[in-house]
Design a protein around this motif. Sequence first.
Motif, PDB file in Angstrom:
ATOM      1  N   ALA A  14      32.367  40.152  35.814  1.00  0.00           N
ATOM      2  CA  ALA A  14      33.164  40.307  37.107  1.00  0.00           C
ATOM      3  C   ALA A  14      34.046  41.593  36.820  1.00  0.00           C
ATOM      4  N   VAL A  15      34.418  42.388  37.620  1.00  0.00           N
ATOM      5  CA  VAL A  15      35.296  43.342  37.415  1.00  0.00           C
ATOM      6  C   VAL A  15      36.673  43.057  38.255  1.00  0.00           C
ATOM      7  N   GLY A  16      37.751  42.896  37.476  1.00  0.00           N
ATOM      8  CA  GLY A  16      39.174  42.683  38.005  1.00  0.00           C
ATOM      9  C   GLY A  16      40.058  43.838  37.534  1.00  0.00           C
ATOM     10  N   ARG A  17      41.422  43.168  37.476  1.00  0.00           N
ATOM     11  CA  ARG A  17      42.224  44.194  37.376  1.00  0.00           C
ATOM     12  C   ARG A  17      43.314  43.413  36.373  1.00  0.00           C
ATOM     13  N   GLN A  54      41.660  48.674  35.373  1.00  0.00           N
ATOM     14  CA  GLN A  54      40.232  47.973  35.883  1.00  0.00           C
ATOM     15  C   GLN A  54      39.675  47.478  34.720  1.00  0.00           C
ATOM     16  N   VAL A  55      39.356  46.325  34.591  1.00  0.00           N
ATOM     17  CA  VAL A  55      38.415  45.750  33.574  1.00  0.00           C
ATOM     18  C   VAL A  55      37.117  45.264  34.096  1.00  0.00           C
ATOM     19  N   VAL A  68      37.636  41.238  27.598  1.00  0.00           N
ATOM     20  CA  VAL A  68      37.474  42.336  28.737  1.00  0.00           C
ATOM     21  C   VAL A  68      37.314  43.594  28.007  1.00  0.00           C
ATOM     22  N   VAL A  69      36.650  44.523  28.627  1.00  0.00           N
ATOM     23  CA  VAL A  69      36.654  45.933  28.288  1.00  0.00           C
ATOM     24  C   VAL A  69      36.987  46.829  29.587  1.00  0.00           C
ATOM     25  N   PRO A  70      37.675  48.143  29.205  1.00  0.00           N
ATOM     26  CA  PRO A  70      38.127  48.780  30.348  1.00  0.00           C
ATOM     27  C   PRO A  70      36.884  49.404  31.306  1.00  0.00           C
ATOM     28  N   PHE A  71      36.951  49.294  32.442  1.00  0.00           N
ATOM     29  CA  PHE A  71      35.855  49.780  33.344  1.00  0.00           C
ATOM     30  C   PHE A  71      36.484  50.619  34.433  1.00  0.00           C
TER      31      PHE A  71
END
Length: 74
Positions: A14-17, A54-55, A68-71
């Motif tokens: 999932a991509v979130g903030r 965004q991660v 998480v990792v940066p995205f």
Amino acid sequence: MHVRDDAQESPIGAVGRVTVSIPPDGPGEVLLPLRGGSESFAAWSEQPIPRHAQVMVVERTSARSVVVVPFPSP
């Protein structure tokens, strides 16, 4: 009989903030789009990540904690 699909409930990928900055020595917080809404998770990272970044989730460590990792990745 209804069988629960755990793949749909997993936050991995999932991509979130970031809603609370993630420091190098402790958790921050991320907001992820899940199950038709948004859910908050404690978030850990190998590097500090600022608020609003965004991660992407790469690992789930407990029911309410993720790594998480940066995205997008640099």
